[in-house]
Design a protein around this motif. Structure first.
Motif, short mmCIF file in Angstrom:
data_model
loop_
_atom_site.label_atom_id
_atom_site.label_comp_id
_atom_site.label_asym_id
_atom_site.label_seq_id
_atom_site.Cartn_x
_atom_site.Cartn_y
_atom_site.Cartn_z
N LYS A 63 152.08 21.87 -22.30
CA LYS A 63 150.82 21.55 -23.35
C LYS A 63 150.13 22.81 -23.25
O LYS A 63 150.05 23.45 -22.38
N ILE A 64 149.55 23.20 -24.37
CA ILE A 64 148.83 24.29 -24.61
C ILE A 64 147.51 24.25 -23.86
O ILE A 64 146.98 24.81 -23.35
N ASN A 73 142.21 25.01 -19.40
CA ASN A 73 143.32 25.37 -20.65
C ASN A 73 142.58 26.78 -21.34
O ASN A 73 141.67 27.15 -20.89
N LEU A 85 153.06 32.28 -26.77
CA LEU A 85 153.59 31.01 -25.88
C LEU A 85 155.13 30.72 -26.41
O LEU A 85 155.47 29.63 -26.21
N ASN A 88 158.66 28.12 -24.15
CA ASN A 88 158.12 27.32 -23.46
C ASN A 88 158.48 25.94 -23.79
O ASN A 88 159.41 25.65 -24.62
N ILE A 90 156.55 23.43 -25.02
CA ILE A 90 155.53 22.77 -25.86
C ILE A 90 155.93 22.03 -27.07
O ILE A 90 156.88 22.40 -27.70
N GLU A 91 155.39 20.53 -27.16
CA GLU A 91 155.95 19.70 -28.22
C GLU A 91 154.95 19.46 -29.32
O GLU A 91 155.18 18.76 -30.17
N ARG A 92 153.67 20.10 -29.08
CA ARG A 92 152.55 19.44 -29.88
C ARG A 92 151.42 20.75 -29.80
O ARG A 92 151.03 21.21 -28.73
N LEU A 107 154.46 30.45 -31.26
CA LEU A 107 155.24 29.39 -30.50
C LEU A 107 156.61 29.42 -30.83
O LEU A 107 157.19 28.32 -30.91
N ASN A 110 160.14 26.74 -29.14
CA ASN A 110 159.55 25.72 -27.92
C ASN A 110 160.17 24.42 -28.89
O ASN A 110 161.18 24.15 -29.26
N VAL A 112 158.27 22.03 -30.67
CA VAL A 112 157.19 21.25 -31.53
C VAL A 112 158.07 20.41 -32.60
O VAL A 112 158.69 21.24 -33.53
#
Length: 444
Positions: A63-64, A73, A85, A88, A90-92, A107, A110, A112
């Protein structure tokens, strides 16, 4: 159950990465924390408030906005201009509202899948560049139009410039594109939920198999000695490692995290194995009387971990920290020895020349043999005269020594500014000339 290993950002790590700023972190404006196995972002907003450029690529950040607490954060970095980032978990997209001066967000590659989460970047009015290539949302129909219409401040998306006409067209098609994106996003969320359920079930089965395997291993340990048990454990670990990498799996945040933790587990096991080998008593290779023993611990030579030691009376090969020692029947030359290993078969060839080699006779050269004439110690004894060049002297010219030329005639040598030897007077041809001895001679 899968163990939780958290790789945190520490003050020591930041100071090590702040060498260009004399290891001062309070005034740090740029920092690179890539490939550090970080799973949780925290404290960086308290230690480095003036950061403008941050590199977090190739970590395990899910997560960011942090892992647990949203206050830990990067959203508090008000001066942040570039955040990387990439690579990584990260999904959202979220928790970047506080980065008021954010201009570039990367991003790339990832996970997302919630494309509608880009709406959280509306408040970042200075955001001009956004990279989402390699994420599942990029496969949605209407992906580019949706992002351009949602974020009108963007000037470039995935490295491609956004034209004015493209922006107008995206705003016109936004209602239709938005509905289409939402439907695809819901289908993706359901798919991800099923993937998580299957992965959790597989993890539980693996944990149960490990427990059963551990019990069987304990039963075997009770009926075996320590050395055999260690070898069996090494074989089991190698087999498990081979199966782990050969097993097909999907590219998900969970599989990526599992691979990372498996590598960490293997590394810790190797460190533990090294410590165990340090405490293990060493095998006797040379007796107290100085006699070298033949030893063969590896029982195989198919490995690249070879350490060869050639001595005059024996050769020793270390294979995976195991000894293969062979006593030689004759002495060899260690300095002239060589070792070669085949890259295809793995066979090892050690060449060791002997110290006492066979002396071969040199080929006979042309020579003339004559019998001795002056002295004959034995009738069968002969001497060989080589055909070498010699100085020949004519005996007819020097039958006797001439002593007259040994000492050369000394010549008078003038010393100093005066000449002690008088010069001969010139003869006077005149008839009236009378030589008076009282008159000194005339000087020329």
């Amino acid at each position: 159950m899968l163990l939780n290993f958290f790789f945190l950002i520490t003050e020591t790590l930041i100071r090590q990465r702040a060498e260009h700023n004399n290891c001062e972190i309070f005034s740090l404006e740029e920092i690179s924390l890539h490939q550090q196995e970080i799973e949780r972002i925290e404290h960086i907003d308290k230690w480095c408030r003036d950061l403008k450029i941050v590199y977090f690529q190739n970590n395990l950040i899910p997560k960011i906005g942090g892992f647990i607490c949203l206050t830990e954060n990067v959203g508090r970095l008000k001066k942040l201009e570039y955040l990387n980032l990439a690579l990584n978990n990260i999904e959202r997209i979220e928790n970047l509202d506080g980065c008021e001066f954010l201009k570039k967000l990367d991003l790339t590659v990832n996970f997302v899948g919630e494309l509608t989460s880009v709406e959280s970047l509306k408040h970042n009015v200075h955001l001009h560049e956004l990279f989402l290539v390699g994420n599942p949302c990029c496969e949605f129909d209407g992906y580019r139009k949706f992002v351009i219409a949602t974020l009108p401040q963007l000037k470039s998306l995935d490295g491609k410039e956004i034209t004015r006409s493209e922006q107008i067209q995206a705003l016109q098609d936004y209602p239709v594109v938005q509905q289409r994106v939402v439907e695809q996003q819901q289908a993706y969320i359901l798919k991800r939920a099923k993937e998580k359920h299957v992965l959790q079930k597989n993890l539980e089965e693996k944990e149960n198999n490990k427990l059963d395997h551990g019990q069987n291993t304990e039963n075997k340990q009770s009926n075996s000695n320590g050395e055999d048990d260690k070898d069996q454990k090494n074989v089991d670990e190698d087999e498990m490692n081979r199966k782990f990498w050969e097993e097909p799996t999907q590219y998900t945040p969970e599989s990526r995290l599992e691979v990372h933790r498996h590598i960490e587990k293997i590394r810790k096991f190797k460190d533990k194995d090294k410590n165990w080998n340090k405490q293990k008593p060493r095998r006797t290779l040379i007796t107290s009387e100085g006699r070298v023993l033949n030893v063969n611990e590896p029982k195989h030579m198919d490995t690249s971990l070879l350490d060869i030691d050639v001595q005059p009376t024996y050769v020793r090969v270390m294979v995976k920290r195991k000894v293969f020692q062979l006593v030689l029947p004759e002495e060899v030359k260690p300095d002239s020895s060589s070792a070669k290993r085949s890259q295809t078969t793995g066979h090892l060839l050690v060449t060791m020349p002997k110290t006492q080699e066979m002396v071969k006779a040199k080929p006979k050269s042309t020579s003339r043999t004559r019998s001795a004439t002056s002295t004959k110690p034995h009738p069968h004894v002969t001497r060989t005269i080589q055909d070498n060049e010699k100085l020949e002297v004519d005996p007819s010219k020097h039958l006797s020594i001439d002593l007259s030329n040994i000492v050369t005639e000394r010549k008078s040598v003038a010393q100093g500014p005066l000449k002690f030897q008088q010069q001969k007077m010139r003869e006077r041809n005149s008839a009236d000339f009378q030589d008076n001895p009282e008159v000194p001679p005339l000087m020329d």
